[in-house]
Design a protein around this motif. Structure first.
Motif, PDB file in Angstrom:
ATOM      1  N   ASP A   1       3.904   5.486  -5.465  1.00  0.00           N
ATOM      2  CA  ASP A   1       3.753   5.489  -7.330  1.00  0.00           C
ATOM      3  C   ASP A   1       2.733   6.633  -7.491  1.00  0.00           C
ATOM      4  OD1 ASP A   1       5.827   3.618  -7.161  1.00  0.00           O
ATOM      5  OD2 ASP A   1       4.444   2.031  -7.488  1.00  0.00           O
ATOM      6  N   ASP A   2       1.674   6.512  -6.627  1.00  0.00           N
ATOM      7  CA  ASP A   2       0.328   7.470  -6.996  1.00  0.00           C
ATOM      8  C   ASP A   2       1.084   8.867  -6.715  1.00  0.00           C
ATOM      9  OD1 ASP A   2      -1.255   5.165  -7.595  1.00  0.00           O
ATOM     10  OD2 ASP A   2      -2.412   5.326  -5.764  1.00  0.00           O
TER      11      ASP A   2
ATOM     12  N   GLU B   1       0.949  -1.105  -0.213  1.00  0.00           N
ATOM     13  CA  GLU B   1      -0.078  -0.009  -0.036  1.00  0.00           C
ATOM     14  C   GLU B   1       0.807   1.240   0.079  1.00  0.00           C
ATOM     15  OE1 GLU B   1      -3.573   2.165  -0.049  1.00  0.00           O
ATOM     16  OE2 GLU B   1      -3.251   0.003  -0.362  1.00  0.00           O
TER      17      GLU B   1
ATOM     18  N   ALA C   1       3.374   9.847  -9.382  1.00  0.00           N
ATOM     19  CA  ALA C   1       2.544  10.011 -10.811  1.00  0.00           C
ATOM     20  C   ALA C   1       1.924  11.367 -10.640  1.00  0.00           C
ATOM     21  CB  ALA C   1       1.527   9.065 -10.913  1.00  0.00           C
ATOM     22  N   ALA C   2       1.291  11.505  -9.644  1.00  0.00           N
ATOM     23  CA  ALA C   2       0.310  12.898  -9.392  1.00  0.00           C
ATOM     24  C   ALA C   2       1.621  14.027  -9.509  1.00  0.00           C
ATOM     25  CB  ALA C   2      -0.274  12.937  -7.957  1.00  0.00           C
TER      26      ALA C   2
ATOM     27  N   ARG D   1       2.096   1.688  -3.489  1.00  0.00           N
ATOM     28  CA  ARG D   1       1.137   2.169  -4.494  1.00  0.00           C
ATOM     29  C   ARG D   1       0.919   3.452  -4.098  1.00  0.00           C
ATOM     30  NH1 ARG D   1      -3.892   3.418  -4.287  1.00  0.00           N
ATOM     31  NH2 ARG D   1      -4.361   3.202  -2.153  1.00  0.00           N
ATOM     32  N   LEU D   2       0.901   4.042  -2.646  1.00  0.00           N
ATOM     33  CA  LEU D   2       0.749   5.695  -2.421  1.00  0.00           C
ATOM     34  C   LEU D   2       1.785   6.188  -2.890  1.00  0.00           C
ATOM     35  CD1 LEU D   2      -0.905   5.165   1.050  1.00  0.00           C
ATOM     36  CD2 LEU D   2      -2.122   5.755  -0.948  1.00  0.00           C
TER      37      LEU D   2
END
Length: 164
Positions: free
Chosen positions: A107-108, A101, A111-112, A104-105
């Motif tokens: 990576d998010d 998680e 990306a943001a 993922r956060l």
């Protein structure tokens, strides 16, 4: 002296009475008494036998109780071991899930950030282009104030277009 030495008749009757009482006791009293004694002896022997059997059963029950207690301790140890293994597995799974998680956060977030960076660069380019056009417009207005300057510029542009 009569008191110390009994008379013959008294002695005779006492002997007869003694023999009659002895015979009656022999015939009717002693069998009942010996029967009761034998019955009492049998009851005591039976009670001792039952007590001995009860002691043996108690010893067996104690052994069984100890074996059951030992078995319960072993099961408890195994259950505790399984619970510890399960706990460790759950903790490991939760940590792995948290790592996933977090990744993922991250990576998010990357990306943001990248998207915002691209949007900011695009906005800056747009502003630079707008400013460039405005500056070019102002420069051209100053340079092309006369009809002759405008005609020269138009000729040069047409020459550049036809060359390409």
């Amino acid at each position: 002296m009569d008191l110390l030495i009994p008379s013959t008749g008294l002695l005779f009757w006492m002997t007869i009475t003694f023999l009659v009482v002895f015979f009656l006791l022999w015939k009717f009293g002693f069998p009942v008494i010996t029967g009761m004694v034998a019955e009492r002896k049998a009851f005591i022997d039976e009670s001792l036998q039952k007590a001995h059997e009860a002691n043996e059963r108690l010893a067996n029950i104690q052994k069984e109780g100890e074996s059951i207690l030992q078995e319960a301790r072993e099961k408890q140890a195994q259950i505790l071991k399984e619970a510890a293994e399960t706990r460790d597995a759950i903790v490991e799974k939760a940590q792995e899930k948290a790592r996933a998680e977090g990744a993922r956060l991250l990576d998010d977030a990357k990306a943001a950030i990248e998207q915002e960076k691209k949007a900011a660069i695009a906005d800056i380019r747009k502003q630079v282009a707008t400013l460039s056009v405005e500056i070019a417009e102002k420069v051209l207005r100053q340079n092309l104030q006369g009809d002759r300057a405008q005609m020269d510029l138009i000729d040069r542009m047409l020459d550049d277009v036809s060359a390409n």
